[in-house]
Scaffold this active site. Structure first.
Site, PDB file in Angstrom:
ATOM      1  CG  HIS A 169      -2.107   1.129   1.188  1.00  0.00           C
ATOM      2  ND1 HIS A 169      -3.383   0.628   0.937  1.00  0.00           N
ATOM      3  CD2 HIS A 169      -1.962   2.471   0.944  1.00  0.00           C
ATOM      4  CE1 HIS A 169      -4.165   1.562   0.742  1.00  0.00           C
ATOM      5  NE2 HIS A 169      -3.418   2.807   0.853  1.00  0.00           N
ATOM      6  CG  HIS A 209      -1.485   6.218  -2.815  1.00  0.00           C
ATOM      7  ND1 HIS A 209      -2.575   5.675  -3.530  1.00  0.00           N
ATOM      8  CD2 HIS A 209      -1.978   5.652  -1.490  1.00  0.00           C
ATOM      9  CE1 HIS A 209      -3.489   5.034  -2.878  1.00  0.00           C
ATOM     10  NE2 HIS A 209      -3.292   5.231  -1.435  1.00  0.00           N
ATOM     11  CD  GLU A 250      -7.707   5.761   5.928  1.00  0.00           C
ATOM     12  OE1 GLU A 250      -6.552   6.146   6.433  1.00  0.00           O
ATOM     13  OE2 GLU A 250      -7.955   6.186   4.610  1.00  0.00           O
ATOM     14  CG  ASP A 260      -1.993   5.773   2.944  1.00  0.00           C
ATOM     15  OD1 ASP A 260      -2.240   5.788   1.537  1.00  0.00           O
ATOM     16  OD2 ASP A 260      -2.815   6.168   3.777  1.00  0.00           O
ATOM     17  CG  ASP A 261      -0.099   9.006   0.351  1.00  0.00           C
ATOM     18  OD1 ASP A 261       0.081   8.904  -0.975  1.00  0.00           O
ATOM     19  OD2 ASP A 261      -1.392   8.731   0.981  1.00  0.00           O
TER      20      ASP A 261
END
Length: 351
Positions: free
Chosen positions: A26, A28, A213, A291-292
């Site tokens: 996961h 991005h 989420e 994630d980011d």
């Protein structure tokens, strides 16, 4: 040799998380950018960055309301705007791979919405070709296995998602392994994206929509019923419904849990509130993800470190999290077998 002090003797001996083999499922595309690279590219082209991406980095974020998510998305769009050349794209992929490898990564599935870059790079097909070429060369240079997940944007029309699903299907088996759905989970109608996911499923792609989420278990149920996921981006709030969580376990749906971003966006008040122990106790397959990192300030190994500290996880539990990340991946079987053996070796080594 220095004698161990009483404090040393009483402290738990823990293995380095940087050497624990992991799969990263996961992450991005724009959000994987190094902060230093963002600053350098913005300065090169005279792009003004908000203070929260410069002196106040990582930014204070919240997605508790629409305004909070708008601010998060605005920062993401600003970061995307610094990617101006093919070399910028190649640099992003290379640096993301280097950072994952430094954190013990063996396999990376990086998620991208080609439509967000199409205008600057000659269309969605040309941009996808560019990213896949960058992925192939970076994988050769770093030794990190890398694949692409094409993701639709749930704030755009579902017909756009069908276009991206067909695009992803054309590259199935040639570097693209999955099809996702991202952006604000509270926007759009999830069932409307079902036809796009059906296209991707027929192409043999893994289905990996975001869900569970910003919205609770009711929306997880909608995702399960209409999008038929093999993995769920986040999915962490399924812990609020034991019956739903039991079904997720029975169906073998893995959860891509991103603890630091959950707290940063206000889903949980602190890291000890992230219900990882509850998910594991129910038998869920969990793959920790960053994630980011550009916006949350924490990369792959940091997710393991925060969960170790917040929930007092043992090395045995951390090793099992790493094993689950490989089992939930689309990595080649030989890579998975080697990685699982190396996880066992990590655990067998002295702390």
């Amino acid at each position: 040799m220095r004698a161990r002090s009483a404090r040393d003797a009483g402290a738990p001996r823990r293995r380095s998380l940087a050497t624990l083999p992991k799969a990263h499922l996961h992450l991005h595309f724009t959000g994987s950018m190094r902060h230093t690279t963002l600053l350098e590219l913005a300065e090169r082209d005279g792009i003004h960055l908000p203070d929260s991406l410069v002196g106040e980095w990582p930014p204070e974020l919240s997605a508790a309301d629409e305004k909070g998510w708008f601010r998060f998305q605005r920062l993401y769009d600003v970061a995307r705007s610094v990617l101006r050349t093919e070399e910028d794209v190649r640099r992003l992929v290379r640096e993301a791979a280097e950072d994952d490898a430094r954190d013990g990564g063996r396999w990376l599935e990086i998620q991208v919405d080609p439509s967000g870059y199409a205008a600057r790079f000659g269309g969605i097909t040309a941009f996808t070709d560019l990213v896949l070429d960058a992925v192939a060369s970076t994988s050769r240079d770093t030794g990190l296995g890398i694949a692409l997940v094409v993701a639709a944007n749930r704030t755009r029309h579902p017909l756009d998602a069908r276009t991206l699903a067909r695009l992803a299907g054309q590259y199935a088996g040639r570097g693209v392994v999955g099809f996702g759905l991202s952006n604000d989970e509270r926007r759009g109608s999830t069932p409307d994206f079902g036809p796009a996911f059906a296209i991707a499923e027929r192409a043999g792609l893994l289905l990996v929509p975001h869900g569970g989420e910003l919205r609770g278990p009711g929306h997880v149920r909608v995702c399960l019923d209409t999008l038929r996921p093999g993995r769920l981006g986040h999915g962490v709030r399924s812990a609020e419904d034991p019956g739903l969580l039991e079904e997720i376990v029975e169906r073998g749906i893995a959860l891509e849990v991103c603890p630091v971003s959950n707290v940063a966006l206000g889903v949980y008040s602190d890291l000890t509130s992230v219900p990882l122990p509850e998910l594991l106790a129910a038998g869920a397959t969990v793959a920790l993800g960053a994630d980011d990192p550009l916006l949350f300030g924490s990369r792959l190994a940091g997710q393991y470190a925060t969960m170790r500290a917040a929930h007092e996880l043992t090395d045995e539990q951390l090793a099992e999290l790493a094993r689950m990340s490989f089992r939930a991946s689309r990595a080649p079987s030989d890579l998975v077998a080697k990685a699982l053996a190396d996880v066992d070796a990590w655990l067998a080594a002295p702390a």
